[in-house]
Design an enzyme around this catalytic site. Structure first.
Site, PDB file in Angstrom:
ATOM      1  N   HIS A   1      45.102  36.683  30.251  1.00 62.42           N
ATOM      2  CA  HIS A   1      45.331  36.631  28.814  1.00 62.42           C
ATOM      3  C   HIS A   1      46.535  37.498  28.487  1.00 62.42           C
ATOM      4  O   HIS A   1      47.095  38.176  29.362  1.00 62.42           O
ATOM      5  CB  HIS A   1      44.078  37.108  28.071  1.00 62.42           C
TER       6      HIS A   1
ATOM      7  N   ASP B   1      38.908  35.607  26.315  1.00 56.69           N
ATOM      8  CA  ASP B   1      40.051  34.702  26.171  1.00 56.69           C
ATOM      9  C   ASP B   1      40.824  34.649  27.487  1.00 56.69           C
ATOM     10  O   ASP B   1      41.091  35.690  28.105  1.00 56.69           O
ATOM     11  CB  ASP B   1      40.974  35.184  25.059  1.00 56.69           C
TER      12      ASP B   1
ATOM     13  N   HIS C   1      41.581  42.511  21.211  1.00 60.34           N
ATOM     14  CA  HIS C   1      42.133  41.802  20.066  1.00 60.34           C
ATOM     15  C   HIS C   1      41.137  41.893  18.908  1.00 60.34           C
ATOM     16  O   HIS C   1      39.920  41.893  19.111  1.00 60.34           O
ATOM     17  CB  HIS C   1      42.421  40.344  20.410  1.00 60.34           C
TER      18      HIS C   1
ATOM     19  N   ASP D   1      39.905  39.995  16.601  1.00 55.29           N
ATOM     20  CA  ASP D   1      38.835  39.032  16.339  1.00 55.29           C
ATOM     21  C   ASP D   1      37.656  39.201  17.291  1.00 55.29           C
ATOM     22  O   ASP D   1      36.649  38.502  17.156  1.00 55.29           O
ATOM     23  CB  ASP D   1      39.368  37.594  16.396  1.00 55.29           C
ATOM     24  N   HIS D   2      37.774  40.153  18.232  1.00 54.28           N
ATOM     25  CA  HIS D   2      36.689  40.408  19.173  1.00 54.28           C
ATOM     26  C   HIS D   2      36.080  41.800  19.014  1.00 54.28           C
ATOM     27  O   HIS D   2      35.066  42.082  19.642  1.00 54.28           O
ATOM     28  CB  HIS D   2      37.187  40.233  20.609  1.00 54.28           C
TER      29      HIS D   2
ATOM     30  N   HIS E   1      37.959  42.006  25.312  1.00 53.41           N
ATOM     31  CA  HIS E   1      39.318  42.534  25.180  1.00 53.41           C
ATOM     32  C   HIS E   1      39.511  43.087  23.780  1.00 53.41           C
ATOM     33  O   HIS E   1      38.638  42.942  22.914  1.00 53.41           O
ATOM     34  CB  HIS E   1      40.367  41.463  25.517  1.00 53.41           C
TER      35      HIS E   1
ATOM     36  N   HIS F   1      35.072  29.564  20.664  1.00 48.28           N
ATOM     37  CA  HIS F   1      36.415  30.074  20.352  1.00 48.28           C
ATOM     38  C   HIS F   1      37.344  28.918  19.952  1.00 48.28           C
ATOM     39  O   HIS F   1      38.399  28.699  20.540  1.00 48.28           O
ATOM     40  CB  HIS F   1      36.979  30.837  21.556  1.00 48.28           C
TER      41      HIS F   1
END
EC number: 3.1.26.11
Length: 312
Positions: free
Chosen positions: A140, A211, A65, A67-68, A63, A269
């Site tokens: 999510h 997530d 976001h 942090d990914h 996805h 995570h």
């Protein structure tokens, strides 16, 4: 086939852990590796690893976001400088192409290899003679996907003693028999695969989830998986917090692994609130109460994906 974690923290990096990134090493199977998510600092983690960007074949983003995926532009632009001149394919949710092309265009980054970006909304993403990749939408805050990597069954072992008795040595005739073709031996006898080929080796299944809250897609993607990677952001005492932020607890990850009939669960995570080994161990203890074959993912550790018969 091996798992190699380069980031196991949620949200932001910490002194102990980097943000999300995971390599699936396929050196024996494809002489390459695939990357799942690419948080900030991933290329630095690769420099500390046995991986080489020149061997990177595919990247799967769960996805969008930060942090990914904040590590993607730098990694893509650096790959050529590390000998990466073969095609690279990126898979991810809609919006990934805009993010990559904008970042590379504004920074005037030059890519000297073919870069393909495949945006998807689930389904079968890739298939060849050795692997199939499927994806489903998870639960999510934004569109987040899980990936199911299916290794196809491998031909059984040839009986070299029988073949040698007919004058057949390792070479092209071995290949034909493994492909299911009958061959004529030097002594004039026709040899069929059924006579000399053992039982096929069952392919392995690896499930890597983005997530998510608990949902049915987690179960279907993980059914019978030899290795399952599931987020474990919180302890179950913070189940309401996990729900509010569209995440899962270690207990919920274990419940999903049990329901799916997975063989091995890797927890990852982790919230930055869990800094010490003692705090992380609580997550593991919680998971093991429901699913015994649970393990905390450690960065820069190689985890072989074991077949049902015990072979790697």
């Amino acid at each position: 086939m091996e798992l190699y974690f380069m980031g196991t923290n949620a949200g932001v990096p910490s002194l102990e852990r980097n943000v999300t990134s995971l390599a699936l090493r396929l050196f024996d199977e494809r002489r390459s590796f695939w990357l799942f998510d690419c948080g900030e600092g991933t290329q630095h983690q690769i420099l500390r690893s046995p991986l080489k960007l020149s061997k990177l074949e595919k990247i799967f983003i769960t996805h969008l976001h930060g942090d990914h995926l904040f590590g993607l532009p730098g990694l893509i632009s650096s790959r050529a400088y590390q000998g990466g001149n073969t095609p690279l394919t990126l898979y991810g949710p809609p919006g990934l192409k805009q993010y990559i092309t904008t970042s590379l265009n504004i920074s005037e980054s030059r890519i000297d290899y073919r870069l393909d970006i495949v945006e998807h909304e689930g389904g079968k993403l890739f298939e060849d003679e050795t692997f199939c990749i499927e994806s489903e939408l998870l639960d999510h805050r934004i569109a987040s996907y899980g990936y199911r990597v299916i290794e196809k069954d491998l031909p059984g072992k040839l009986d070299s003693v029988i073949l040698a008795s007919h004058g057949i040595k390792p070479g092209p005739l071995y290949g034909k028999l493994k492909r299911g073709e009958s061959v004529e031996a030097p002594d004039g006898v026709t040899i069929t695969p059924d006579e000399v080929l053992g039982r096929p080796k069952q392919g392995r299944i690896v499930t890597i989830l983005g997530d998510t809250r608990p949902c049915q897609a987690v179960i279907s993607l993980s059914e019978g998986a030899d290795a399952m990677v599931h987020e474990s952001t919180f302890l179950d005492e913070l189940a309401q917090t996990a729900y509010d932020y569209h995440h899962s607890t270690a207990k919920q990850a274990a419940e999903a692994a049990k329901a799916a009939g997975a063989k091995q669960l890797y927890l990852t995570h982790f919230s930055s609130r869990y800094k010490s080994e003692e705090q992380l161990h609580r997550l593991l203890v919680e998971a093991k109460q429901t699913f015994a074959n649970a393990e905390l993912a450690r960065e820069h550790v190689i985890y072989p994906v074991v077949r049902a018969d015990g072979e790697e």
